[in-house]
Design a protein around this motif. Structure first.
Motif, PDB file in Angstrom:
ATOM      1  N   MET A  12       9.955 -15.937  -8.221  1.00 18.56           N
ATOM      2  CA  MET A  12      10.067 -14.497  -7.954  1.00 18.56           C
ATOM      3  C   MET A  12       8.748 -13.779  -8.211  1.00 18.56           C
ATOM      4  N   ALA A  13       7.984 -14.257  -9.205  1.00 16.53           N
ATOM      5  CA  ALA A  13       6.664 -13.661  -9.452  1.00 16.53           C
ATOM      6  C   ALA A  13       5.757 -13.901  -8.248  1.00 16.53           C
ATOM      7  N   ASP A  14       5.833 -15.105  -7.678  1.00 14.58           N
ATOM      8  CA  ASP A  14       5.034 -15.416  -6.486  1.00 14.58           C
ATOM      9  C   ASP A  14       5.446 -14.537  -5.313  1.00 14.58           C
ATOM     10  N   LEU A  15       6.747 -14.345  -5.148  1.00 19.38           N
ATOM     11  CA  LEU A  15       7.239 -13.509  -4.049  1.00 19.38           C
ATOM     12  C   LEU A  15       6.781 -12.065  -4.234  1.00 19.38           C
ATOM     13  N   LEU A  16       6.865 -11.541  -5.454  1.00 16.10           N
ATOM     14  CA  LEU A  16       6.436 -10.168  -5.706  1.00 16.10           C
ATOM     15  C   LEU A  16       4.948 -10.002  -5.420  1.00 16.10           C
ATOM     16  N   ARG A  17       4.141 -10.958  -5.879  1.00 15.88           N
ATOM     17  CA  ARG A  17       2.692 -10.890  -5.598  1.00 15.88           C
ATOM     18  C   ARG A  17       2.429 -10.883  -4.095  1.00 15.88           C
ATOM     19  N   LEU A  18       3.168 -11.716  -3.362  1.00 16.45           N
ATOM     20  CA  LEU A  18       2.995 -11.772  -1.907  1.00 16.45           C
ATOM     21  C   LEU A  18       3.383 -10.447  -1.264  1.00 16.45           C
ATOM     22  N   LEU A  19       4.495  -9.855  -1.693  1.00  9.52           N
ATOM     23  CA  LEU A  19       4.947  -8.608  -1.089  1.00  9.52           C
ATOM     24  C   LEU A  19       3.984  -7.457  -1.390  1.00  9.52           C
ATOM     25  N   LEU A  20       3.413  -7.445  -2.589  1.00 14.08           N
ATOM     26  CA  LEU A  20       2.398  -6.436  -2.902  1.00 14.08           C
ATOM     27  C   LEU A  20       1.179  -6.599  -1.989  1.00 14.08           C
ATOM     28  N   ARG A  21       0.814  -7.850  -1.731  1.00 16.85           N
ATOM     29  CA  ARG A  21      -0.356  -8.124  -0.879  1.00 16.85           C
ATOM     30  C   ARG A  21      -0.085  -7.716   0.575  1.00 16.85           C
ATOM     31  N   VAL A  22       1.081  -8.117   1.113  1.00 20.18           N
ATOM     32  CA  VAL A  22       1.346  -7.797   2.519  1.00 20.18           C
ATOM     33  C   VAL A  22       1.602  -6.297   2.700  1.00 20.18           C
ATOM     34  N   ALA A  23       2.121  -5.635   1.674  1.00 13.15           N
ATOM     35  CA  ALA A  23       2.305  -4.180   1.764  1.00 13.15           C
ATOM     36  C   ALA A  23       0.959  -3.473   1.825  1.00 13.15           C
ATOM     37  N   GLU A  24      -0.029  -3.993   1.083  1.00 14.54           N
ATOM     38  CA  GLU A  24      -1.370  -3.404   1.140  1.00 14.54           C
ATOM     39  C   GLU A  24      -2.030  -3.694   2.490  1.00 14.54           C
ATOM     40  N   LYS A  25      -1.808  -4.896   3.041  1.00 12.55           N
ATOM     41  CA  LYS A  25      -2.282  -5.187   4.398  1.00 12.55           C
ATOM     42  C   LYS A  25      -1.660  -4.212   5.391  1.00 12.55           C
ATOM     43  N   ALA A  26      -0.363  -3.956   5.221  1.00 12.26           N
ATOM     44  CA  ALA A  26       0.335  -3.018   6.091  1.00 12.26           C
ATOM     45  C   ALA A  26      -0.274  -1.623   5.986  1.00 12.26           C
ATOM     46  N   ALA A  27      -0.587  -1.208   4.767  1.00 15.68           N
ATOM     47  CA  ALA A  27      -1.209   0.102   4.557  1.00 15.68           C
ATOM     48  C   ALA A  27      -2.558   0.175   5.260  1.00 15.68           C
ATOM     49  N   ASN A  28      -3.311  -0.919   5.214  1.00 17.58           N
ATOM     50  CA  ASN A  28      -4.607  -0.957   5.912  1.00 17.58           C
ATOM     51  C   ASN A  28      -4.428  -0.779   7.410  1.00 17.58           C
ATOM     52  N   VAL A  29      -3.403  -1.448   7.978  1.00 15.03           N
ATOM     53  CA  VAL A  29      -3.122  -1.300   9.411  1.00 15.03           C
ATOM     54  C   VAL A  29      -2.782   0.156   9.724  1.00 15.03           C
ATOM     55  N   ALA A  30      -1.938   0.760   8.896  1.00 13.87           N
ATOM     56  CA  ALA A  30      -1.557   2.159   9.116  1.00 13.87           C
ATOM     57  C   ALA A  30      -2.772   3.075   9.085  1.00 13.87           C
ATOM     58  N   ARG A  31      -3.683   2.807   8.154  1.00 21.55           N
ATOM     59  CA  ARG A  31      -4.894   3.649   8.054  1.00 21.55           C
ATOM     60  C   ARG A  31      -5.817   3.432   9.248  1.00 21.55           C
ATOM     61  N   VAL A  32      -6.003   2.189   9.673  1.00 21.03           N
ATOM     62  CA  VAL A  32      -6.850   1.887  10.827  1.00 21.03           C
ATOM     63  C   VAL A  32      -6.334   2.599  12.068  1.00 21.03           C
ATOM     64  N   CYS A  33      -5.019   2.607  12.250  1.00 21.37           N
ATOM     65  CA  CYS A  33      -4.422   3.239  13.433  1.00 21.37           C
ATOM     66  C   CYS A  33      -4.614   4.747  13.447  1.00 21.37           C
ATOM     67  N   ARG A  34      -4.757   5.356  12.288  1.00 21.09           N
ATOM     68  CA  ARG A  34      -4.971   6.806  12.245  1.00 21.09           C
ATOM     69  C   ARG A  34      -6.447   7.167  12.357  1.00 21.09           C
ATOM     70  N   GLN A  35      -7.320   6.242  12.018  1.00 23.51           N
ATOM     71  CA  GLN A  35      -8.753   6.548  12.009  1.00 23.51           C
ATOM     72  C   GLN A  35      -9.322   6.677  13.418  1.00 23.51           C
ATOM     73  N   GLU A  36      -8.691   6.013  14.376  1.00 21.40           N
ATOM     74  CA  GLU A  36      -9.185   6.036  15.758  1.00 21.40           C
ATOM     75  C   GLU A  36      -8.232   6.882  16.600  1.00 21.40           C
ATOM     76  N   ALA A  37      -8.632   8.118  16.893  1.00 17.57           N
ATOM     77  CA  ALA A  37      -7.741   9.033  17.611  1.00 17.57           C
ATOM     78  C   ALA A  37      -7.329   8.489  18.972  1.00 17.57           C
ATOM     79  N   GLN A  38      -8.286   7.905  19.694  1.00 19.57           N
ATOM     80  CA  GLN A  38      -7.984   7.370  21.024  1.00 19.57           C
ATOM     81  C   GLN A  38      -7.000   6.210  20.923  1.00 19.57           C
ATOM     82  N   LEU A  39      -7.218   5.354  19.905  1.00 22.35           N
ATOM     83  CA  LEU A  39      -6.302   4.244  19.671  1.00 22.35           C
ATOM     84  C   LEU A  39      -4.916   4.771  19.326  1.00 22.35           C
TER      85      LEU A  39
END
Length: 377
Positions: free
Chosen positions: A1-28
């Motif tokens: 469960m500790a491994d799963l939690l670490r993974l979910l924290l990591r993929v959630a931060e990756k997801a946040a990066n995607v969300a930020r990238v999509c907002r940074q490019e208005a045309q995109l």
């Protein structure tokens, strides 16, 4: 469960990066917005949008979790269909491929051959984020991944994400709308009972970086199973004067607003956007209780924050069942569960929280709210 939690924290931060990238490019960003239709359309909104960012985030989480925990791969559920229609009217199934280049090639078919935009997205999907600091090493929970399922809300409060209004958050204050209401939600539940046991929340737009104008996020997590209750947040101090504070949707029924105004006073009734954000406000102590009388939220909205509230001694109950309940002993039986659809409904509505909900940190607060609403709905 500790491994799963670490993974979910990591993929959630990756997801946040995607969300930020999509907002940074208005045309995109303009290319990404597509209206939902049919059974997948949220009945609450006249216009409800699905973005490619939603789909990409969901499929990235599904890919990464399935790769590390293959026994969970068939039990990872999300809000979005992974079908996306490009400008030529072609339906493309969005998946995350084995390499960045393969993912970029696939995304280019969705983005009408815009290889620059596709490469930008693919890089965010495949790039590992900075290390997430969380004290998870000592976490011991007697559960196996083969017993668990996952609900993903890739970007909760999509309308706030699309509108993109920027607010400066102040410590200890709830803000009714803005980019900060958009959250990445990943909830873990027991397949046999539907009990939420782990949740990760990422707030991609928590504060703006003065130099450069980019954003930094913030993450929250909790685990609740048996005698194990661990949360990144601590229980807040009691509210001012012991008076209850409640957060609602601005579209809440007038009868509910009036009943709760009588209970709390008008200055302790607040409004905010996004179901996930409103439950996060309860987790953080910005409000004591979140009440929703409509069945307009879904399992992906509530699963992750529900787990955090359980870790803090609270929970999320079905409002309708709670109002029909005659004793405190029944409260545990009216907590929301996450494993069974409403078979009489179609599309997204199979997974709606049809009875409305109350999110709370303290059972006495739940009793106060249900007492004020009983007989009114």
């Amino acid at each position: 469960m500790a491994d799963l939690l670490r993974l979910l924290l990591r993929v959630a931060e990756k997801a946040a990066n995607v969300a930020r990238v999509c907002r940074q490019e208005a045309q995109l960003f303009q290319l990404l917005v597509q209206e939902k239709t049919g059974d997948d359309k949220n009945k609450k909104f006249v216009q409800d949008f699905k973005t490619l960012a939603d789909v990409v985030i969901q499929e990235m989480i599904r890919h990464d979790v399935g790769a590390q925990f293959p026994e969970m791969a068939d039990f990872i559920h999300g809000e979005e269909s992974n079908k996306f229609e490009n400008g030529l009217g072609e339906s493309v199934t969005v998946t995350v491929c084995g390499t960045e280049q393969e993912t970029a090639t696939l995304l280019a078919t969705v983005l009408d051959g815009d290889h620059v935009a596709a490469s930008l997205l693919a890089r965010a999907i495949h790039q590992d984020p900075a290390t997430i600091v969380a004290n998870t090493d000592s976490l011991k929970v007697p559960l196996s991944p083969s017993e668990l399922g996952i609900w993903i809300d890739p970007i909760d409060a999509t309308s706030q994400y699309i509108e993109g209004r920027e607010e400066v958050l102040e410590e200890g204050h709830l803000f009714p709308s803005g980019l900060h209401c958009a959250l990445v939600l990943i909830g873990v539940f027991l397949r046999n009972t539907g009990e939420p046991v782990m949740g990760v929340i990422n707030q991609p737009f928590n504060h703006k970086i003065p130099e450069g104008g980019g954003w930094r996020g913030r993450h929250f997590w909790g685990v609740s199973y048996g005698n194990v209750n661990v949360c990144s947040e601590s229980l807040p101090a009691a509210g001012s004067g012991g008076r209850l504070s409640v957060v609602l949707s601005s579209s809440e029924k007038q009868v509910v607003k009036e009943a709760l105004t009588s209970l709390c006073g008008p200055d302790r009734l607040m409004y905010a956007s996004g179901a996930g954000y409103k439950i996060l406000c309860v987790i953080q102590g910005l409000a004591d209780v979140y009440v929703l009388s409509e069945g307009s939220t879904f399992k992906w909205d509530s699963c992750a924050p529900h787990a955090l509230l359980r870790a803090l001694g609270g929970g999320v109950v079905d409002l309708r069942k709670s109002l029909q309940s005659s004793s405190k002993a029944q409260d545990q039986q009216i907590e929301l569960t996450y494993h069974q659809p409403y078979t009489e409904c179609k599309g997204a509505n199979r997974w709606a929280n049809h009875g409305g909900l109350v999110a709370y940190r303290d059972c006495s607060q739940l009793c106060s709210v249900t007492g004020a609403l009983r007989g009114k709905l």
